[in-house]
Write a protein that holds these residues in place. Structure first.
Motif, mmCIF file in Angstrom:
data_model
loop_
_atom_site.group_PDB
_atom_site.id
_atom_site.type_symbol
_atom_site.label_atom_id
_atom_site.label_comp_id
_atom_site.label_asym_id
_atom_site.label_seq_id
_atom_site.Cartn_x
_atom_site.Cartn_y
_atom_site.Cartn_z
ATOM 1 N N VAL A 1 0.817 -0.987 0.527
ATOM 2 C CA VAL A 1 0.190 -0.014 -0.410
ATOM 3 C C VAL A 1 1.332 1.080 -0.184
ATOM 4 O O VAL A 1 1.492 1.060 0.951
ATOM 5 C CB VAL A 1 -1.436 -0.027 1.823
ATOM 6 C CG1 VAL A 1 -1.386 1.327 1.363
ATOM 7 C CG2 VAL A 1 -2.373 -1.107 1.043
ATOM 8 N N THR A 2 0.541 1.975 -1.396
ATOM 9 C CA THR A 2 1.370 3.696 -1.043
ATOM 10 C C THR A 2 0.563 4.674 0.216
ATOM 11 O O THR A 2 -0.932 5.243 -1.322
ATOM 12 C CB THR A 2 1.613 3.730 -2.057
ATOM 13 O OG1 THR A 2 2.369 2.468 -2.943
ATOM 14 C CG2 THR A 2 2.753 5.149 -2.561
ATOM 15 N N GLY A 3 0.820 5.613 0.786
ATOM 16 C CA GLY A 3 -0.065 6.372 0.762
ATOM 17 C C GLY A 3 -1.069 5.887 1.329
ATOM 18 O O GLY A 3 -1.342 4.401 2.292
ATOM 19 N N GLY A 4 -2.095 6.851 1.301
ATOM 20 C CA GLY A 4 -3.265 6.811 2.125
ATOM 21 C C GLY A 4 -3.577 7.367 3.684
ATOM 22 O O GLY A 4 -2.349 7.040 5.250
ATOM 23 N N PRO A 5 -4.525 7.633 4.718
ATOM 24 C CA PRO A 5 -4.735 8.153 5.267
ATOM 25 C C PRO A 5 -5.072 7.431 7.077
ATOM 26 O O PRO A 5 -4.924 7.056 8.157
ATOM 27 C CB PRO A 5 -5.855 9.575 5.524
ATOM 28 C CG PRO A 5 -6.777 8.835 4.285
ATOM 29 C CD PRO A 5 -5.468 7.959 3.558
ATOM 30 N N GLY A 6 -5.554 6.293 5.846
ATOM 31 C CA GLY A 6 -6.606 5.203 6.928
ATOM 32 C C GLY A 6 -5.895 4.494 7.310
ATOM 33 O O GLY A 6 -4.584 4.295 7.405
ATOM 34 N N SER A 7 -5.889 3.510 9.048
ATOM 35 C CA SER A 7 -4.937 2.578 9.687
ATOM 36 C C SER A 7 -5.506 0.846 8.410
ATOM 37 O O SER A 7 -6.780 0.958 8.757
ATOM 38 C CB SER A 7 -4.907 2.873 10.623
ATOM 39 O OG SER A 7 -6.216 2.188 10.855
ATOM 40 N N ALA A 8 -4.434 0.536 8.570
ATOM 41 C CA ALA A 8 -4.724 -1.239 8.472
ATOM 42 C C ALA A 8 -6.078 -2.066 9.756
ATOM 43 O O ALA A 8 -5.188 -1.741 10.576
ATOM 44 C CB ALA A 8 -3.803 -1.862 8.244
ATOM 45 N N PRO A 9 -6.763 -2.760 8.729
ATOM 46 C CA PRO A 9 -7.490 -3.506 9.809
ATOM 47 C C PRO A 9 -6.760 -4.604 10.644
ATOM 48 O O PRO A 9 -5.585 -5.330 9.647
ATOM 49 C CB PRO A 9 -8.735 -4.077 8.387
ATOM 50 C CG PRO A 9 -8.482 -3.847 7.706
ATOM 51 C CD PRO A 9 -7.273 -2.857 7.589
ATOM 52 N N GLU A 10 -6.992 -5.358 11.602
ATOM 53 C CA GLU A 10 -5.767 -6.192 12.118
ATOM 54 C C GLU A 10 -6.164 -7.471 11.228
ATOM 55 O O GLU A 10 -4.641 -8.095 11.520
ATOM 56 C CB GLU A 10 -6.643 -6.160 13.641
ATOM 57 C CG GLU A 10 -8.692 -7.369 13.973
ATOM 58 C CD GLU A 10 -8.354 -7.171 15.341
ATOM 59 O OE1 GLU A 10 -9.523 -8.548 15.739
ATOM 60 O OE2 GLU A 10 -7.954 -6.500 16.230
ATOM 61 N N GLU A 11 -7.002 -7.901 9.995
ATOM 62 C CA GLU A 11 -6.613 -9.327 9.745
ATOM 63 C C GLU A 11 -5.553 -8.967 8.451
ATOM 64 O O GLU A 11 -4.868 -10.347 8.049
ATOM 65 C CB GLU A 11 -7.763 -8.977 8.338
ATOM 66 C CG GLU A 11 -9.074 -9.648 9.444
ATOM 67 C CD GLU A 11 -9.712 -8.790 9.590
ATOM 68 O OE1 GLU A 11 -9.109 -7.638 9.911
ATOM 69 O OE2 GLU A 11 -10.777 -8.748 10.902
ATOM 70 N N LEU A 12 -4.523 -7.414 9.409
ATOM 71 C CA LEU A 12 -3.251 -7.326 7.695
ATOM 72 C C LEU A 12 -2.625 -6.727 8.475
ATOM 73 O O LEU A 12 -2.314 -6.283 9.256
ATOM 74 C CB LEU A 12 -3.315 -5.313 6.744
ATOM 75 C CG LEU A 12 -4.720 -6.333 5.736
ATOM 76 C CD1 LEU A 12 -5.685 -6.618 5.649
ATOM 77 C CD2 LEU A 12 -4.340 -4.891 4.902
ATOM 78 N N THR A 13 -1.645 -8.076 8.781
ATOM 79 C CA THR A 13 -0.378 -7.727 9.353
ATOM 80 C C THR A 13 0.329 -7.197 9.016
ATOM 81 O O THR A 13 0.887 -7.459 7.535
ATOM 82 C CB THR A 13 0.531 -9.478 10.052
ATOM 83 O OG1 THR A 13 -0.729 -10.433 10.061
ATOM 84 C CG2 THR A 13 1.814 -9.348 10.470
ATOM 85 N N LEU A 14 1.213 -5.821 9.609
ATOM 86 C CA LEU A 14 2.356 -5.617 8.466
ATOM 87 C C LEU A 14 4.164 -6.358 8.561
ATOM 88 O O LEU A 14 3.915 -6.743 9.686
ATOM 89 C CB LEU A 14 2.352 -4.373 9.683
ATOM 90 C CG LEU A 14 3.849 -3.009 8.916
ATOM 91 C CD1 LEU A 14 3.217 -3.064 7.590
ATOM 92 C CD2 LEU A 14 3.862 -2.348 10.115
ATOM 93 N N LEU A 15 4.439 -6.117 7.049
ATOM 94 C CA LEU A 15 5.746 -6.633 7.706
ATOM 95 C C LEU A 15 6.768 -5.712 7.539
ATOM 96 O O LEU A 15 7.856 -6.574 8.319
ATOM 97 C CB LEU A 15 5.453 -8.000 6.516
ATOM 98 C CG LEU A 15 4.537 -9.063 5.991
ATOM 99 C CD1 LEU A 15 4.674 -9.952 4.697
ATOM 100 C CD2 LEU A 15 4.382 -10.137 7.554
#
Lengths: 269, 289
Positions: free
Chosen positions: B225-239
């Motif tokens: 994902v590039t840019g964007g104000p929103g935060s990721a839902p918990e089902e997405l694990t930041l690598l």
């Protein structure tokens, strides 16, 4: 018999080279014999030896063999050192027998085939035994030929004397080889082969000299198989019962230990 | 049916640990991957399987035969390709092949000729004159010649050109289709991903996971994902974060995944199936590298 044939092939080149060089030395030594029958040469040799310490003469196997115009004395003296060279050449092969395949990495190929460790040991030992018997037999044949050329020995006399000398050498070579084979299953790299060989052959040879020179250390002769086959002793007394027992015990125990060790060792791959 | 079974294998080299606890089973007809960093215990495990070394604990069997007690019987139907091929250098290849065939009871001359042609092997050269890749090909031929039921390969494609790599794996696939079983130890994640059904991952002498690649890898997605104000839902694990880019892994799919991405309102994004390499990095805790 595949490993047996592979091993014969592996031993072939060095065995041929070693056999040619030792045979060459035997021929050269025997070629000198006619000149030793010359009276002035006898007088020279006698004078030189008369000036030497008796213990040293004994250590060199010369105590009762001062007449070099007799082929048994002359060749018997030279063959002590030829035997030393034969031992070095053969024991080197024995010490390398198992460890070389590990250092070269070819054991990984061999062990992945339809063979057991026992097969590997048995067939390698058999190939080595064939090489030892073959090369020593060849030296005996060369010696018989030489005797017939430089002496007035009959064929039967030459065969008898060469059989005694080289039969003794074969026996001692098997004793040394058994220890060498055991060492081959114990050392970590074929880089150690030369050191073990020299240590084993020359170490025991020096023990033999010490046994002769220092009376208190007489028991050391048991640790010096080359002393068991000094020509004068060999011709007069043969190999003594105790030497047969000690040698055969070493051959059996060292070979069995090598077999047991190799069956359970982690191969260095 | 498990053809290769390893249970709690433990092997130390003095103070150094070879394997701590290795267990896995390889089923008949599969190409099973064995993956891990250098020194993780792959080669140690293979050496125990082939009877080159002896384990201090645990057990291993091939076709139900204990690898210590039945090593000769096992070798009758097991082919092995080592990582570093070292054969008798002075021999011509044809002599090597002849001697290799003599180790087995029923090597078909036609099969040897077929393999020589398949792998384009020059049998007249001496082994020491061959390149690394050609040495490897001779080793492969020696292993496959007796038509083994079990094939163990340690880094088999090292030194092989891409065409020969393809030829090798096509041959392995052909053999597994006929019932052979393959254990493939490799650093090449792409070839493992392409050809292996299941993979054992090993680290510091222990198995981290035995994974069915079809299930584990392809159903997970990597979202960049590039840019964007929103935060990721918990089902997405930041690598990891790479500047403005954030890389996530998720098991979400379809409309739910699109909704999750939309909630972040990114300027741009990409979605791709998780690769074997990505899976490897994450499994070994190296996902943020």
């Amino acid at each position: 018999m595949n490993i047996f044939l592979l091993e014969l092939r592996n031993l072939r080149k060095s065995a041929i080279a070693g056999t040619l060089s030792i045979s060459g030395v035997i021929v050269i030594m025997l070629a000198f014999f006619p000149s030793m029958q010359n009276e002035s040469m006898q007088a020279l040799a006698g004078a030189k030896m008369a000036g030497m310490d008796e213990a040293l003469l004994k250590a060199l196997g010369l105590s009762a063999m001062l007449d070099f115009s007799v082929i048994t004395n002359f060749f018997g003296y030279a063959v002590q050192y030829i035997a030393l060279a034969i031992m070095v050449l053969l024991v080197q092969k024995a010490v390398a027998l198992f460890i070389k395949e590990e250092t070269d990495g070819t054991i990984e190929y061999l062990c992945a085939k339809q063979v057991s460790r026992g097969d590997i040991v048995a067939q390698k030992l058999l190939a080595y035994f064939v090489v030892v018997v073959g090369t020593v037999a060849l030296y005996a044949i060369v010696t018989v030929g030489g005797y017939l050329l430089v002496t007035d020995y009959s064929f039967g006399q030459a065969v008898r004397e060469a059989s005694i000398i080289f039969g003794g050498i074969l026996y001692v070579a098997l004793v040394f080889s058994a220890v060498g084979v055991l060492a081959s299953t114990l050392i970590k790299s074929s880089r150690g082969v030369a050191g073990v060989t020299v240590g084993l052959v020359f170490g025991t040879f020096i023990l033999g000299i010490m046994a002769v020179v220092v009376p208190k250390l007489d028991f050391l002769k048991w640790f010096s198989p080359l002393d068991w086959i000094k020509t004068e002793k060999l011709m007069n007394e043969g190999i003594l019962p105790g030497e047969w027992v000690a040698g055969i015990a070493v051959i059996v125990c060292a070979t069995a230990a090598a077999w047991l060790r190799y069956r359970r060792k982690d191969l260095l791959i | 049916m498990a053809v290769i079974e390893i249970q709690n294998l433990k092997k130390n080299y003095g103070l150094h640990v070879g394997t701590r606890d290795v267990s896995f089973a390889v089923e008949q007809g599969e190409i099973f991957g064995f993956v891990g960093p250098n020194g993780a215990g792959k080669s140690t495990t293979i050496k125990v399987l082939l009877g080159f070394i002896f384990a201090q604990g645990g057990s291993a069997s091939i076709c139900g035969l204990d690898v210590v007690k039945n090593t000769k019987a096992i070798k009758a139907f097991t082919g092995y390709v080592p990582s570093d091929v070292r054969l008798y250098g002075g021999m011509r290849v044809r002599e090597l092949l002849k001697r290799n065939a003599a180790f087995y009871d029923d090597v078909q001359a036609g099969e040897v000729e077929r393999l020589c042609a398949l792998f384009e092997i020059d049998t007249e050269k001496r082994f020491q004159e061959l390149s690394t890749g050609n040495k490897k090909k001779v080793s492969i031929l020696c292993a496959l010649m007796p038509n083994p039921r079990v094939i163990i390969l340690d880094e088999p494609t090292n030194g092989l050109d891409p065409v020969m790599q393809k030829v090798l794996f096509e041959e392995l696939k052909r053999r597994t289709a006929l019932g052979a079983t393959v254990l493939l130890s490799s650093h090449n994640l792409a070839e493992v991903e392409e050809y292996c059904g299941r993979v054992a991952f090993i680290q510091e002498g222990s198995i981290l996971a035995v994974t069915n690649l079809g299930e584990a890898v392809t159903h997970r997605k990597i979202i960049t994902v590039t840019g964007g104000p929103g935060s990721a839902p918990e089902e997405l694990t930041l690598l990891r974060e790479e500047g403005e880019k954030k890389v996530y892994r998720t098991e979400l799919s379809g409309k739910v995944l699109l909704a999750a991405i939309a909630a972040m309102a990114p300027e741009d994004f990409t979605v791709e199936n998780e690769s074997m390499e990505e899976y490897f990095w994450n499994l070994y805790g190296l996902g943020d590298v």
